[in-house]
Design an enzyme around this catalytic site. Structure first.
Site, short mmCIF file in Angstrom:
data_model
loop_
_atom_site.label_atom_id
_atom_site.label_comp_id
_atom_site.label_asym_id
_atom_site.label_seq_id
_atom_site.Cartn_x
_atom_site.Cartn_y
_atom_site.Cartn_z
CB ALA A 166 -0.83 0.24 1.32
CB THR A 176 -2.50 2.55 10.10
OG1 THR A 176 -1.90 3.67 10.59
CG2 THR A 176 -3.77 2.96 9.26
CE1 TYR A 227 -1.50 3.80 4.93
CE2 TYR A 227 -1.47 4.68 7.16
CZ TYR A 227 -1.07 3.75 6.27
OH TYR A 227 -0.50 2.43 6.81
CG PHE A 279 7.53 17.67 10.79
CD1 PHE A 279 8.36 18.64 10.13
CD2 PHE A 279 7.51 16.45 10.27
CE1 PHE A 279 9.18 18.45 8.97
CE2 PHE A 279 8.12 16.31 9.06
CZ PHE A 279 9.03 17.05 8.36
N1 UDP Z 1 8.54 13.84 12.37
C1 UDP Z 1 9.37 14.93 12.65
N2 UDP Z 1 10.31 15.15 11.67
C2 UDP Z 1 10.53 14.36 10.52
C3 UDP Z 1 9.72 13.09 10.38
C4 UDP Z 1 8.81 13.02 11.44
O1 UDP Z 1 9.19 15.80 13.71
O2 UDP Z 1 11.33 14.64 9.83
C5 UDP Z 1 7.47 13.48 13.34
C6 UDP Z 1 6.17 13.23 12.88
O3 UDP Z 1 5.49 14.60 12.69
C7 UDP Z 1 5.49 12.64 13.86
C8 UDP Z 1 6.58 11.61 14.46
O4 UDP Z 1 7.56 12.07 13.93
O5 UDP Z 1 5.15 13.06 14.98
C9 UDP Z 1 6.62 10.13 13.69
O6 UDP Z 1 6.47 10.61 12.45
P1 UDP Z 1 6.43 9.38 11.18
O7 UDP Z 1 6.52 10.04 9.89
O8 UDP Z 1 8.07 8.33 11.51
O9 UDP Z 1 5.41 8.32 11.51
P2 UDP Z 1 3.94 8.49 11.62
O10 UDP Z 1 3.64 8.75 12.92
O11 UDP Z 1 3.47 9.72 10.51
O12 UDP Z 1 3.41 7.19 11.13
#
Ligand code: UDP
Length: 335
Positions: A77, A119, A143, A210
């Site tokens: 996916a 998920t 998603y 983020f």
């Molecule tokens: N995150 C971040 N910087 C990055 C990638 C992710 O701060 O470059 C944060 C994102 O906002 C989330 C957490 O890390 O709060 C986990 O993100 P990831 O994309 O690993 O997994 P998701 O929770 O989206 O499945």
């Protein structure tokens, strides 16, 4: 006779670790993967690899005609929350359309058991506290919506056709095979732990955090990181549990770690500083996603072996450090 499973997306991160666990218990495995995000080198010797797109109806029919599968595991996916907020319709079309075609083929070919990779992104506005299976499904992204649709389709396939399903809602899959054979290699990489490791290894610029204004103790998002090998074990146990009927399980360690916690853990394990900068929120991200995984523990005896964030980071670090080119470095130059 050995059980024979069809694993879509078996060349991807979670799928490849589940394939490893199935092979280790002596089962036969056919991987169906278009290698758009998966890797040939992630399919361990012993598994058969069919390189094809799930949207290719003839290829799907051919694989079901080629063998009598005990189980279909469905991992293939598009899987990025942030990406799905930019291109919702490809996510919905690909994930729902291909998933429905697969469920339909499984039913028509008499497969009895189906395991869906689902998920925590089903829970867009969690009510607070660890999230159990009865939490309201209210996806915060296309998603998450696509996985919710497949969960519903499986419920109907079960009710009307008797297909038994195990729905496993992963929180944040991370880590790597403790034996060092498999790891995480997304292109581009968007997941927090591999990105933070790469920043610490000097392979990329500073990591962007983020959002620092969430309603959490340190202002950054909290996630429940679960070791991919513990996830794989959960798949085997959930599969066995299907003898009692269909199941839905939330899968995490039940411990929340903030983005800043992850940065600190990587710095500790790697013995390096992690260059990072504070950035805006990423659309689609809930503040806190932590699993209540009591149900799978009670019903199957599942126990995570690598629940500690440092253990998860240590395995991820070991694989990433040993594979600067990811799986590309594992292939002979002609492939
Ligand atoms: N995150 C971040 N910087 C990055 C990638 C992710 O701060 O470059 C944060 C994102 O906002 C989330 C957490 O890390 O709060 C986990 O993100 P990831 O994309 O690993 O997994 P998701 O929770 O989206 O499945």
């Amino acid at each position: 006779m050995a059980r024979h499973h069809l694993v879509t997306g078996g060349a991807g991160f979670v799928g490849s670790h589940v394939v490893a666990a199935l092979l280790a218990q002596g089962d036969r495995v056919s991987v169906f993967d278009d290698l758009s995000t998966g890797h040939r080198a992630a399919v361990l010797p012993g598994a058969e690899l069919v390189v094809a797109d799930l949207a290719d109806a003839a290829a799907l029919e051919a694989v079901f005609a080629s063998a009598r599968f005990d189980t279909v595991f469905h991992f293939a996916a598009l899987s990025l929350v942030g990406d799905s907020m930019r291109q919702p319709l490809p996510y919905l079309r690909n994930n729902i359309g291909n998933g429905l075609a697969l469920i339909d083929a499984a039913v028509r070919h008499g497969v009895q058991r189906f395991v869906l990779s689902s998920t925590a992104a089903l829970f867009g506005r969690p009510s607070g506290g660890p999230i159990a299976e009865n939490e309201v499904v209210d996806p915060g992204s296309p998603y998450g919506e696509s996985k919710a649709a497949l969960e519903r389709a499986l419920a109907w396939a079960g009710r009307i056709h008797g297909l038994r399903s195990a729905i496993l809602r992963y929180f944040n899959a991370a880590g790597a095979d403790p034996a060092g054979r498999l790891g995480e290699d997304h292109r581009p990489e968007t997941h927090l732990i591999p990105l933070v490791i790469d920043a610490a290894l000097g392979r990329r610029d500073a990591i962007a955090v983020f959002g620092t204004d969430y309603d959490t103790p340190d202002g950054t998002c909290i996630r429940d990181y679960i070791h991919v090998t513990d996830l794989a074990t959960a798949h085997l146990l959930a599969l066995d549990r299907l003898s009692h009927g269909s199941v839905t399980y939330n899968l995490g360690n039940g411990a929340g770690h903030s983005v800043r916690d992850v940065i600190r853990a990587v710095a500790r394990i790697g013995g390096r500083t992690v260059p990072h900068r504070l950035d805006a929120r990423r659309p689609g991200d809930p503040a806190r996603l932590v699993a209540a995984s009591g149900l799978i523990r009670a019903e199957t005896g599942w126990q995570p072996r690598y629940a500690d964030l440092d253990a998860i980071v240590a395995h991820a670090w070991a694989w990433r450090e040993a594979h600067p080119l990811g799986y590309r470095g594992d292939m002979p130059p002609s492939v």
